[in-house]
Scaffold this motif. Structure first.
Motif, PDB file in Angstrom:
ATOM      1  N   ASN A 168      -7.369 -13.154   7.212  1.00 53.91           N
ATOM      2  CA  ASN A 168      -6.221 -12.407   7.726  1.00 53.91           C
ATOM      3  C   ASN A 168      -5.298 -11.996   6.586  1.00 53.91           C
ATOM      4  N   PHE A 169      -4.780 -10.787   6.659  1.00 55.55           N
ATOM      5  CA  PHE A 169      -3.782 -10.319   5.706  1.00 55.55           C
ATOM      6  C   PHE A 169      -3.039  -9.156   6.339  1.00 55.55           C
ATOM      7  N   SER A 170      -1.957  -8.743   5.700  1.00 59.39           N
ATOM      8  CA  SER A 170      -1.200  -7.589   6.173  1.00 59.39           C
ATOM      9  C   SER A 170      -1.036  -6.594   5.041  1.00 59.39           C
ATOM     10  N   VAL A 171      -0.864  -5.337   5.415  1.00 64.50           N
ATOM     11  CA  VAL A 171      -0.552  -4.275   4.453  1.00 64.50           C
ATOM     12  C   VAL A 171       0.807  -3.708   4.816  1.00 64.50           C
ATOM     13  N   ILE A 172       1.581  -3.312   3.793  1.00 59.37           N
ATOM     14  CA  ILE A 172       2.919  -2.801   4.048  1.00 59.37           C
ATOM     15  C   ILE A 172       3.252  -1.685   3.070  1.00 59.37           C
ATOM     16  N   ASP A 173       3.817  -0.626   3.626  1.00 59.39           N
ATOM     17  CA  ASP A 173       4.362   0.472   2.830  1.00 59.39           C
ATOM     18  C   ASP A 173       5.865   0.252   2.780  1.00 59.39           C
ATOM     19  N   VAL A 174       6.361  -0.270   1.643  1.00 63.00           N
ATOM     20  CA  VAL A 174       7.773  -0.650   1.551  1.00 63.00           C
ATOM     21  C   VAL A 174       8.695   0.556   1.402  1.00 63.00           C
ATOM     22  N   THR A 175       8.133   1.730   1.197  1.00 70.70           N
ATOM     23  CA  THR A 175       8.962   2.930   1.054  1.00 70.70           C
ATOM     24  C   THR A 175       9.315   3.547   2.402  1.00 70.70           C
ATOM     25  N   ARG A 176       8.657   3.122   3.462  1.00 66.59           N
ATOM     26  CA  ARG A 176       8.880   3.700   4.792  1.00 66.59           C
ATOM     27  C   ARG A 176       9.560   2.665   5.678  1.00 66.59           C
ATOM     28  N   THR A 177      10.861   2.731   5.745  1.00 70.53           N
ATOM     29  CA  THR A 177      11.640   1.748   6.485  1.00 70.53           C
ATOM     30  C   THR A 177      12.330   2.401   7.670  1.00 70.53           C
ATOM     31  N   ALA A 178      12.649   1.591   8.673  1.00 76.10           N
ATOM     32  CA  ALA A 178      13.319   2.095   9.869  1.00 76.10           C
ATOM     33  C   ALA A 178      14.079   0.966  10.536  1.00 76.10           C
ATOM     34  N   GLY A 179      15.246   1.282  11.077  1.00 78.40           N
ATOM     35  CA  GLY A 179      16.024   0.288  11.799  1.00 78.40           C
ATOM     36  C   GLY A 179      16.975  -0.477  10.898  1.00 78.40           C
ATOM     37  N   GLU A 180      17.818  -1.301  11.533  1.00 78.78           N
ATOM     38  CA  GLU A 180      18.807  -2.090  10.813  1.00 78.78           C
ATOM     39  C   GLU A 180      18.239  -3.456  10.454  1.00 78.78           C
ATOM     40  N   MET A 181      18.687  -3.973   9.336  1.00 80.77           N
ATOM     41  CA  MET A 181      18.272  -5.316   8.922  1.00 80.77           C
ATOM     42  C   MET A 181      18.718  -6.334   9.990  1.00 80.77           C
ATOM     43  N   PRO A 182      17.844  -7.281  10.325  1.00 76.08           N
ATOM     44  CA  PRO A 182      18.204  -8.272  11.332  1.00 76.08           C
ATOM     45  C   PRO A 182      19.277  -9.237  10.819  1.00 76.08           C
ATOM     46  N   ARG A 183      20.050  -9.747  11.723  1.00 72.29           N
ATOM     47  CA  ARG A 183      21.057 -10.737  11.377  1.00 72.29           C
ATOM     48  C   ARG A 183      20.405 -12.123  11.326  1.00 72.29           C
ATOM     49  N   SER A 184      20.978 -12.975  10.489  1.00 68.33           N
ATOM     50  CA  SER A 184      20.448 -14.318  10.365  1.00 68.33           C
ATOM     51  C   SER A 184      21.593 -15.299  10.179  1.00 68.33           C
ATOM     52  N   THR A 185      21.335 -16.562  10.495  1.00 72.86           N
ATOM     53  CA  THR A 185      22.337 -17.612  10.390  1.00 72.86           C
ATOM     54  C   THR A 185      21.797 -18.739   9.525  1.00 72.86           C
ATOM     55  N   ALA A 186      22.607 -19.216   8.587  1.00 71.43           N
ATOM     56  CA  ALA A 186      22.186 -20.308   7.721  1.00 71.43           C
ATOM     57  C   ALA A 186      21.953 -21.564   8.547  1.00 71.43           C
ATOM     58  N   VAL A 187      20.925 -22.305   8.156  1.00 68.57           N
ATOM     59  CA  VAL A 187      20.575 -23.559   8.827  1.00 68.57           C
ATOM     60  C   VAL A 187      20.840 -24.694   7.851  1.00 68.57           C
ATOM     61  N   THR A 188      21.558 -25.702   8.293  1.00 66.75           N
ATOM     62  CA  THR A 188      21.864 -26.824   7.405  1.00 66.75           C
ATOM     63  C   THR A 188      21.054 -28.051   7.807  1.00 66.75           C
ATOM     64  N   VAL A 203       0.859  -1.188   0.000  1.00 62.58           N
ATOM     65  CA  VAL A 203       0.000   0.000   0.000  1.00 62.58           C
ATOM     66  C   VAL A 203       0.891   1.234   0.000  1.00 62.58           C
ATOM     67  N   PRO A 204       0.406   2.364  -0.510  1.00 62.13           N
ATOM     68  CA  PRO A 204       1.215   3.581  -0.510  1.00 62.13           C
ATOM     69  C   PRO A 204       1.288   4.245   0.856  1.00 62.13           C
ATOM     70  N   ASP A 205       0.336   3.911   1.754  1.00 59.65           N
ATOM     71  CA  ASP A 205       0.298   4.522   3.084  1.00 59.65           C
ATOM     72  C   ASP A 205      -0.348   3.520   4.034  1.00 59.65           C
ATOM     73  N   CYS A 206       0.468   2.932   4.912  1.00 57.91           N
ATOM     74  CA  CYS A 206      -0.025   1.888   5.814  1.00 57.91           C
ATOM     75  C   CYS A 206      -1.129   2.396   6.727  1.00 57.91           C
ATOM     76  N   ASP A 207      -0.930   3.567   7.328  1.00 60.17           N
ATOM     77  CA  ASP A 207      -1.911   4.090   8.285  1.00 60.17           C
ATOM     78  C   ASP A 207      -3.241   4.407   7.610  1.00 60.17           C
ATOM     79  N   ALA A 208      -3.174   4.943   6.402  1.00 63.36           N
ATOM     80  CA  ALA A 208      -4.406   5.237   5.670  1.00 63.36           C
ATOM     81  C   ALA A 208      -5.142   3.950   5.315  1.00 63.36           C
ATOM     82  N   ALA A 209      -4.401   2.902   4.949  1.00 60.12           N
ATOM     83  CA  ALA A 209      -5.028   1.620   4.626  1.00 60.12           C
ATOM     84  C   ALA A 209      -5.693   1.017   5.859  1.00 60.12           C
ATOM     85  N   VAL A 210      -5.026   1.108   7.010  1.00 60.71           N
ATOM     86  CA  VAL A 210      -5.619   0.601   8.259  1.00 60.71           C
ATOM     87  C   VAL A 210      -6.899   1.356   8.582  1.00 60.71           C
ATOM     88  N   GLN A 211      -6.861   2.674   8.456  1.00 61.10           N
ATOM     89  CA  GLN A 211      -8.050   3.475   8.748  1.00 61.10           C
ATOM     90  C   GLN A 211      -9.207   3.081   7.840  1.00 61.10           C
TER      91      GLN A 211
END
Length: 266
Positions: free
Chosen positions: A246-266, A207-215
């Motif tokens: 159930n579904f989610s809406v996301i505004d991908v242009t509005r980001t905050a914080g650092e990308m989380p770290r992850s570890t490969a699983v074998t 969505v272009p605006d998460c808060d507007a979509a929620v409203q």
């Protein structure tokens, strides 16, 4: 369009008892328009974002009425072979591979932890036409399960995913990769989820605006379940529509914080 790699999310649809209500709701919240219902295919109705196919809605078949839920389909070059692997890895094939005209071949299945999903072998219908960053398009999905010990090896085994575990003590979250591309997430359901809520796949729409979509969603009878919340991936919120999907809406242009770290699983 080149064929999508096996295991790539390629389509979503949902059954709604009130089909016109669903079209009105998602038209308002996500800006979707809708094509003509295909009566020969149970009034299957495609949704479009800016003229590009992004999803479909359909009324339930007799005896299948109940709470609505979005179903995510994974691409397969051979639906019958995928169905065989689903059984081999402990899953259940709910609907055997069935050809849908010249559109393609579909199957429905359930993983050992209870997650229902679809398989799509493309014919003339190749799946999503809109890129994930386009408003109204499918963007992302996560398997919500209470039993990752069953879900993780199943999905990796059926679709050949590589796995990475997010390094976060607060949540148990895993990512599934095809080559260098992360295509799916998995979240462990905690006690915060009522026991009557089954395991499911949560789909995200841009969505272009998460808060507007929620409203707009809550004004139209939807229920806000979580958020809005800023993340490194975008600002998102989880919603239940008026018919329980159930579904989610996301505004991908509005980001905050650092990308989380992850570890490969074998």
């Amino acid at each position: 369009m080149a064929a999508r790699p096996e295991g790539t999310p390629c389509w979503v649809d949902a059954m709604f008892t009130d089909l016109e209500g669903a079209k009105s709701f998602y038209g308002d919240v996500l800006g979707w328009t809708f094509g003509e219902s295909a009566s020969e295919y149970g009034n299957y109705t495609q949704a479009y974002a800016d003229g590009k196919a992004v999803a479909a809605v359909v009324p339930p078949m007799p005896g299948q009425e109940g709470v609505s839920q979005w179903c995510l389909y994974f691409a397969s070059p051979d639906a019958a072979a995928t169905a065989g692997r689903i059984r081999d890895k402990g899953g259940e094939v709910l609907m055997e591979p069935m050809q849908v005209g010249d559109f393609g071949t579909m199957a429905l299945a359930r993983d050992p932890s209870g997650v229902v999903f679809g398989v799509w072998q493309a014919g003339v219908h190749e799946g999503f036409e809109a890129p994930p960053e386009q408003p109204g398009a499918y963007c992302w999905a996560e398997v919500f399960t209470r039993d990752p010990g069953k879900a993780d090896p199943f999905f990796a085994g059926v679709f050949g995913y590589g796995q990475k575990q997010m390094q976060d003590d607060a949540v148990d979250f895993r990512m599934f990769d095809l080559g260098d591309t992360t295509v799916l997430g998995r979240m462990r359901m905690t006690e915060e989820f009522p026991p009557e809520v089954p395991a499911y796949i949560n789909v995200y729409f841009t969505v272009p605006d998460c808060d507007a979509a929620v409203q707009k969603a809550t004004e139209r009878g939807g229920v806000l379940r979580f958020g809005p919340m800023d993340t490194p991936f975008g600002r998102f919120a989880a919603i239940s529509d008026p018919q329980g999907a159930n579904f989610s809406v996301i505004d991908v242009t509005r980001t905050a914080g650092e990308m989380p770290r992850s570890t490969a699983v074998t």
